[in-house]
Design a protein around this motif. Structure first.
Motif, mmCIF file in Angstrom:
data_model
loop_
_atom_site.group_PDB
_atom_site.id
_atom_site.type_symbol
_atom_site.label_atom_id
_atom_site.label_comp_id
_atom_site.label_asym_id
_atom_site.label_seq_id
_atom_site.Cartn_x
_atom_site.Cartn_y
_atom_site.Cartn_z
ATOM 1 N N LEU A 1 30.115 78.239 -56.064
ATOM 2 C CA LEU A 1 28.684 77.943 -55.933
ATOM 3 C C LEU A 1 27.821 79.200 -55.994
ATOM 4 C CD1 LEU A 1 28.821 75.162 -53.195
ATOM 5 C CD2 LEU A 1 28.430 74.884 -55.656
ATOM 6 N N VAL B 1 26.130 79.778 -59.372
ATOM 7 C CA VAL B 1 25.137 78.811 -59.848
ATOM 8 C C VAL B 1 23.717 79.385 -59.916
ATOM 9 C CG1 VAL B 1 24.067 76.560 -59.391
ATOM 10 C CG2 VAL B 1 26.557 76.827 -59.220
ATOM 11 N N THR C 1 31.991 77.566 -63.228
ATOM 12 C CA THR C 1 30.655 78.135 -63.019
ATOM 13 C C THR C 1 30.548 79.546 -63.593
ATOM 14 O OG1 THR C 1 31.246 78.827 -60.766
ATOM 15 C CG2 THR C 1 30.119 76.709 -61.009
#
Length: 98
Positions: free
Chosen positions: A18, A21, A73
């Protein structure tokens, strides 16, 4: 206890995924890969791919899932950077008549 640590490790790897991101969103919004180190993020992607293979050999689902999420990602960030840089270079070449 081993399963608990593996679960927490997997969550940490998802958290790691994450972290890429916001940078990916920034590249997408600005439509430029300026300021992104392809050596750094390409290296991260390579290490994540190796981590997935290691997870497969070790049958470690937490490692496989976490590294796969990170590769998605980080790999998307790397690919977006390459895409926008190539687009910029083509545009620049066309504008100077090459």
């Amino acid at each position: 206890m081993k399963e608990i640590v593996a679960f927490i490790f997997g969550l940490g790897l998802i958290g790691n995924a994450l972290l890429f991101v916001p940078q990916l969103i920034s590249v997408w919004r600005r439509k430029t890969g300026e300021g992104i180190s392809l050596v750094t993020f390409g290296g991260f992607s390579l290490l994540q791919a190796i981590g997935i293979v290691h997870g497969l050999y070790q049958r470690d689902l937490s490692l496989i899932i976490g590294m796969s999420a990170s590769l998605i990602t980080c790999g998307s960030l790397t690919a977006s950077t390459v895409f926008y840089r190539l687009r910029r270079d083509r545009s620049h070449s066309a504008s100077i008549g090459i």
